[in-house]
Design an enzyme around this catalytic site. Structure first.
Site, PDB file in Angstrom:
ATOM      1  N   VAL A 227      24.171  27.645  73.898  1.00 34.59           N
ATOM      2  CA  VAL A 227      22.763  27.046  73.903  1.00 34.59           C
ATOM      3  C   VAL A 227      22.886  25.655  73.326  1.00 34.59           C
ATOM      4  CG1 VAL A 227      20.496  27.142  73.359  1.00 34.59           C
ATOM      5  CG2 VAL A 227      21.532  29.342  73.983  1.00 34.59           C
ATOM      6  N   ASP A 364      17.425  44.292  76.449  1.00 35.24           N
ATOM      7  CA  ASP A 364      18.097  43.851  75.051  1.00 35.24           C
ATOM      8  C   ASP A 364      17.279  43.222  73.951  1.00 35.24           C
ATOM      9  OD1 ASP A 364      20.148  43.434  73.422  1.00 35.24           O
ATOM     10  OD2 ASP A 364      20.686  41.000  74.331  1.00 35.24           O
TER      11      ASP A 364
HETATM   12  P1  ADP Z   1      22.530  35.132  74.223  1.00 34.94           P
HETATM   13  O1  ADP Z   1      22.790  35.807  75.477  1.00 34.94           O
HETATM   14  O2  ADP Z   1      23.949  34.278  73.925  1.00 34.94           O
HETATM   15  O3  ADP Z   1      22.408  35.846  73.098  1.00 34.94           O
HETATM   16  P2  ADP Z   1      20.068  33.838  74.048  1.00 34.94           P
HETATM   17  O4  ADP Z   1      19.109  33.354  74.964  1.00 34.94           O
HETATM   18  O5  ADP Z   1      19.922  34.811  72.907  1.00 34.94           O
HETATM   19  O6  ADP Z   1      21.529  33.930  74.335  1.00 34.94           O
HETATM   20  O7  ADP Z   1      20.243  32.551  72.908  1.00 34.94           O
HETATM   21  C1  ADP Z   1      21.270  32.418  72.009  1.00 34.94           C
HETATM   22  C2  ADP Z   1      20.494  31.876  70.608  1.00 34.94           C
HETATM   23  O8  ADP Z   1      20.214  30.471  70.793  1.00 34.94           O
HETATM   24  C3  ADP Z   1      19.069  32.331  70.201  1.00 34.94           C
HETATM   25  O9  ADP Z   1      19.518  33.486  69.288  1.00 34.94           O
HETATM   26  C4  ADP Z   1      18.344  31.399  69.730  1.00 34.94           C
HETATM   27  O10 ADP Z   1      18.591  31.027  68.199  1.00 34.94           O
HETATM   28  C5  ADP Z   1      18.765  30.256  70.469  1.00 34.94           C
HETATM   29  N1  ADP Z   1      17.829  29.879  71.526  1.00 34.94           N
HETATM   30  C6  ADP Z   1      18.051  30.233  73.031  1.00 34.94           C
HETATM   31  N2  ADP Z   1      16.954  29.881  73.577  1.00 34.94           N
HETATM   32  C7  ADP Z   1      16.098  29.133  72.765  1.00 34.94           C
HETATM   33  C8  ADP Z   1      14.987  28.247  72.949  1.00 34.94           C
HETATM   34  N3  ADP Z   1      14.352  28.169  74.179  1.00 34.94           N
HETATM   35  N4  ADP Z   1      14.578  27.812  71.853  1.00 34.94           N
HETATM   36  C9  ADP Z   1      15.242  27.574  70.587  1.00 34.94           C
HETATM   37  N5  ADP Z   1      16.097  28.634  70.390  1.00 34.94           N
HETATM   38  C10 ADP Z   1      16.836  29.174  71.476  1.00 34.94           C
HETATM   39 MG    MG Z   2      20.495  36.764  72.441  1.00 36.88          MG
END
Ligand code: ADP
Ligand code: MG
Length: 475
Positions: A227, A364
């Site tokens: 991300v 999840d």
């Molecule tokens: P994964 O499948 O790798 O866990 P996530 O969607 O949970 O993917 O994203 C990983 C991390 O990135 C999150 O724990 C968060 O800290 C950060 N993150 C993801 N999306 C956002 C967002 N829209 N705004 C801010 N932080 C984000």
């Molecule tokens: Mg996650």
């Protein structure tokens, strides 16, 4: 050599191997301002890719010309520039299939016994017999590395002389080493947070089109996604771009996704397409799924990132946080007992909304995928979310409930329902079992009933029947 010197040398070596990562760590990853310098490289890469594609197309034409209608064909595969595993064009050629059993494989020819000859007198055949030896060599080609395409020499009764076989073997070894080297490079680049050239290109295009202003750097790198944070660019006719964006890049290394197919394979929304897809496209489907699920949640008014755009395996959404600092995960934030209670009731309501209005189970849900921002909880990471009537939907919901209950009970929220009560409150079902084992057995029975319904009526139950709507909990 002193330890210090050794360390320095190693650092130097690493820097030379991953220059992109260093650039990303030092300043903006891709910006509007540094287009001039970075674009030369990008343009050169794009051009090179184009040249390589043309070269390959020409190669294919030559191959066709030489082979004509002949039953025996010559392959130029190993001379291709854009190698199959990093090429988009291979997507339609490689299908998602089980390759463990190859029905076309001919039986291996029987080999001569150990003592080196069979038969008697005039009919004696030694291991030096040209025909036997030739066949044996053909069979031994099977032992070359799997990516080395040897064709169906056995079926054709091809006989290779020792000289030809040895030359082929030498070539196979060097090709194997070359491909391992290439592959290793690529793996490193993803492991080191950098994205592969194709993704970089996609990101670059987003900045170049003005949709994004600057990609500042990486927020998180997980097993399945990376991300990034970005500042939004100018609005287009149909879109307002948020001032800060999060870019979720679903990893195109396939391994991590293999064990997750149960979420998508049984999701009827994607079922028809799943069977026809190759792994790379399945990864795009994860991104697509996250987009659809986020949109449903947005429509129901659940606090979550707003989708900006989806391009292949890259999803751009609004950033939860401020000034490049992402909102903390619930697991990392210390809340007052009042806020903790507030968060709990908010999550309870969100789970109900998710279930009833969005027809979704997060699947999840835990303190890792909830962010605390602006005095409330935001849900993220919904690529694996499924509808409740998914064959394992209720089991996923139960797992979510367990995570939430445990987190808040440990966090000192006295009002927190236990996982079974929470499950009933979210789903509106009335499972009465008072212990976990029986409770789960009932959940599985419900899921089975749904599957039987699918078998008999060709469609799922619209919802699991209940005694009416679940009670709405409020503070
Ligand atoms: P994964 O499948 O790798 O866990 P996530 O969607 O949970 O993917 O994203 C990983 C991390 O990135 C999150 O724990 C968060 O800290 C950060 N993150 C993801 N999306 C956002 C967002 N829209 N705004 C801010 N932080 C984000
Ligand atoms: Mg996650």
């Amino acid at each position: 050599m002193s330890e210090q010197l050794a360390k320095e040398l190693q650092l130097e070596e690493e820097n030379a191997a991953f220059p992109e990562v260093v650039a990303a760590a030092e300043g903006p990853f891709i910006t509007g301002e540094n287009i001039d310098t970075s674009s030369d490289l990008m343009l050169a890469q794009m051009l090179q890719m184009e040249f390589d594609r043309e070269y390959d197309a020409q190669l294919r034409r030559e191959e066709k010309k030489i082979n004509g209608d002949s039953k025996v064909s010559i392959s130029f595969e190993n001379y291709r520039k854009v190698h199959p595993y990093d090429s988009d064009s291979s997507e339609d050629e490689v299908d998602w299939q089980d390759t463990r059993h190859d029905p076309y494989r001919a039986d291996k020819p029987t080999t001569t016994p150990r003592r080196g000859f069979i038969g008697k007198g005039k009919d004696i055949t030694t291991k030096h017999d040209e025909v036997v030896c030739g066949r044996k060599n053909t069979a031994r080609m099977e032992n070359f590395a799997p990516e080395f395409q040897v064709g169906d020499g056995i079926g054709m009764d091809l006989k290779l002389s020792n000289q030809v076989f040895n030359a082929l073997k030498q070539h196979a070894y060097s090709e194997e080493r070359r491909s391992a080297r290439l592959h290793e490079k690529k793996e490193h680049s993803t492991a080191e947070k950098a994205v592969d050239p194709k993704t970089r290109l996609l990101l670059y295009k987003m900045v170049n089109s003005g949709m994004l202003e600057t990609i500042t750097g990486c927020i998180s790198t997980g097993k399945e996604s990376v991300v990034f944070h970005a500042y939004g660019g100018s609005a287009t006719e149909d879109k307002v771009i948020p001032p800060e964006c999060a870019i979720k890049v679903f990893k195109t290394t396939l391994n991590e996704f293999k064990n997750r197919d149960k979420y998508i394979k049984d999701d009827y929304r994607f079922k028809d397409r799943f069977s026809k897809l190759n792994p790379r496209k399945i990864i795009r489907m994860w991104a697509e799924k996250e987009m659809h699920n986020l949109t449903r949640m947005q429509n129901a008014g659940i606090p979550c990132p707003q989708v900006v755009i989806l391009k292949k395996h890259v999803l751009v959404m609004s950033f939860i946080g401020q000034d490049q600092v992402p909102a903390p995960k619930l697991k990392d934030v210390t809340l007052s007992s009042e806020d903790m209670k507030k968060a709990y009731y908010q999550i309870l309501n969100m789970m109900q909304q998710l279930y009833r209005e969005c027809n979704l189970v997060h699947a999840d849900l835990s303190e890792y995928n909830m962010l605390w921002h602006d005095g409330k909880v935001w849900l993220i990471d919904v690529s694996q979310s499924v509808e409740p009537t998914h064959p394992h939907g209720l089991e996923f919901l139960f797992r979510d409930c367990r995570n939430v209950s445990q987190f808040f009970q440990k966090g000192g929220v006295a009002e927190a329902l236990n996982e079974r009560e929470l499950f009933n409150a979210v789903s509106g079902l009335n499972i009465t079992a008072d212990n976990e084992v029986d409770f789960q057995a009932e959940i599985e029975a419900l899921e089975k009933m749904n599957e039987d319904h699918v078998q008999n009526h060709g469609k799922k139950l619209s919802t699991f029947s209940s005694d009416g709507d679940p009670p709405i909990y409020d503070e």
